[in-house]
Design a protein around this motif. Structure first.
Motif, mmCIF file in Angstrom:
data_model
loop_
_atom_site.group_PDB
_atom_site.id
_atom_site.type_symbol
_atom_site.label_atom_id
_atom_site.label_comp_id
_atom_site.label_asym_id
_atom_site.label_seq_id
_atom_site.Cartn_x
_atom_site.Cartn_y
_atom_site.Cartn_z
ATOM 1 N N THR A 19 17.381 65.408 -57.759
ATOM 2 C CA THR A 19 16.090 65.626 -58.407
ATOM 3 C C THR A 19 15.124 66.349 -57.481
ATOM 4 N N VAL A 20 15.052 65.929 -56.225
ATOM 5 C CA VAL A 20 14.138 66.574 -55.284
ATOM 6 C C VAL A 20 14.517 68.046 -55.096
ATOM 7 N N ALA A 21 15.800 68.313 -54.865
ATOM 8 C CA ALA A 21 16.241 69.691 -54.638
ATOM 9 C C ALA A 21 16.043 70.566 -55.880
ATOM 10 N N SER A 22 16.422 70.047 -57.030
ATOM 11 C CA SER A 22 16.378 70.846 -58.261
ATOM 12 C C SER A 22 14.952 71.042 -58.750
ATOM 13 N N LEU A 23 14.146 69.992 -58.676
ATOM 14 C CA LEU A 23 12.757 70.100 -59.099
ATOM 15 C C LEU A 23 11.985 71.015 -58.155
ATOM 16 N N GLY A 24 12.294 70.921 -56.864
ATOM 17 C CA GLY A 24 11.659 71.822 -55.906
ATOM 18 C C GLY A 24 11.979 73.274 -56.204
ATOM 19 N N ALA A 25 13.247 73.552 -56.474
ATOM 20 C CA ALA A 25 13.657 74.925 -56.781
ATOM 21 C C ALA A 25 13.016 75.416 -58.072
ATOM 22 N N ASP A 79 16.865 78.393 -51.239
ATOM 23 C CA ASP A 79 16.235 78.377 -52.557
ATOM 24 C C ASP A 79 14.724 78.586 -52.503
ATOM 25 N N GLY A 80 14.187 78.798 -51.309
ATOM 26 C CA GLY A 80 12.779 79.152 -51.179
ATOM 27 C C GLY A 80 11.849 78.006 -50.839
ATOM 28 N N MET A 81 12.375 76.763 -50.816
ATOM 29 C CA MET A 81 11.535 75.633 -50.422
ATOM 30 C C MET A 81 11.469 75.541 -48.907
ATOM 31 N N HIS A 82 10.430 74.863 -48.409
ATOM 32 C CA HIS A 82 10.383 74.448 -47.012
ATOM 33 C C HIS A 82 10.864 73.002 -46.944
ATOM 34 N N LEU A 83 11.454 72.644 -45.811
ATOM 35 C CA LEU A 83 12.087 71.331 -45.691
ATOM 36 C C LEU A 83 11.763 70.678 -44.355
ATOM 37 N N LEU A 84 11.370 69.392 -44.426
ATOM 38 C CA LEU A 84 11.323 68.545 -43.246
ATOM 39 C C LEU A 84 12.640 67.785 -43.226
#
Length: 257
Positions: A19-25, A79-84
């Motif tokens: 959910t976090v990965a897909s919603l972020g994308a 996918d264009g998100m930033h990640l901690l």
């Protein structure tokens, strides 16, 4: 305005990381600036987005302990998100935090320093209700609960709601439950529909729609280091997350009006 959402369920395998990965994308597709936070020491989100957790030098754990700033740890994924990111060393940080002053507020303080760079911050919580999850709830404005549409999946929801209530009462008065997001949903079965009805009636929680369909494509995407929007952009699972993202954007626009 930055909206921080903690994606929480102490039960594993219900689709938090997906959910976090897909919603972020999906939010990035809509022109939003998105930061994802991997709070799970297993590093599932980090791995799912194409980064080997064992190769990470600076993690969210270092940020929580105050030895590094969030800017030192943030990486950009395909996918264009930033990640901690996270890895197993975060479990050591969690143990150390137990005896540290302000442990529940450390994530909020760290994210406050970078929040201006993002429209959305999505936090992938570990499958526990410990220090890390409480820290995420303390930093968030909203809680999203992915829930597998099966009978046994909602047995721990009451305990989660108790934790949310305590955090709201003693730490973060602005915390609100966005709703339950049904995952691994098979709309052809009466059982799945009955589970959603039971959740709504038992806990009086909003149901976030559309439900996320059950598909092997979600399991295949992490092997490529992308979200389903990057690997199967026209799949019904990808489209479901786009609709959830659109609902978030519409909700924020309504709140701002």
């Amino acid at each position: 305005m930055t909206t921080t959402i903690a994606v929480v369920n102490q039960k594993g395998g219900v689709g938090k990381t997906t959910t976090v990965a897909s919603l972020g994308a999906a939010l990035v597709e809509k022109g939003q600036r998105v930061l994802l936070v991997d709070l799970d020491p297993q590093g599932g989100l980090t791995f799912s987005l194409g980064i080997d957790p064992e190769d990470i030098d600076v993690t969210i754990g270092d940020v929580l302990l105050g030895t590094k700033k969030a800017d030192d740890a943030i990486v950009i994924v395909e996918d264009g998100m930033h990640l901690l990111p996270s890895n197993i060393t975060v479990s050591q940080a969690e143990e150390a935090l137990v005896n540290r002053t302000g442990r529940e507020q450390r994530l909020r303080v760290a994210l406050d320093k970078v929040a201006g760079d993002y429209d959305w911050i999505l936090v992938d919580c570990p499958p526990t209700l410990g220090v890390l999850t409480v820290g995420a709830l303390s930093a968030a404005q909203q809680v999203l609960v992915p829930l597998q549409a099966e009978t046994l999946s909602h047995r721990g929801v009451g305990q989660l709601l108790d934790t949310v209530h305590d955090v709201k009462q003693f730490i973060n008065s602005e915390l609100e439950i966005l709703g339950v997001l049904p995952t691994m949903f098979d709309g052809r079965t009466n059982h799945a529909q009955a589970v959603i009805k039971a959740i709504r009636e038992t806990y009086e929680l909003p149901i976030v729609t559309p439900p996320i369909p059950k598909t092997i494509r979600f399991a295949e995407a992490p092997a490529i280091g992308r979200s389903i929007l990057g690997t199967s952009k026209n799949h019904k699972g990808a489209e479901a997350y786009r609709q959830v993202a659109a609902g978030l954007l519409n909700g924020r626009a309504s709140a701002s009006a």
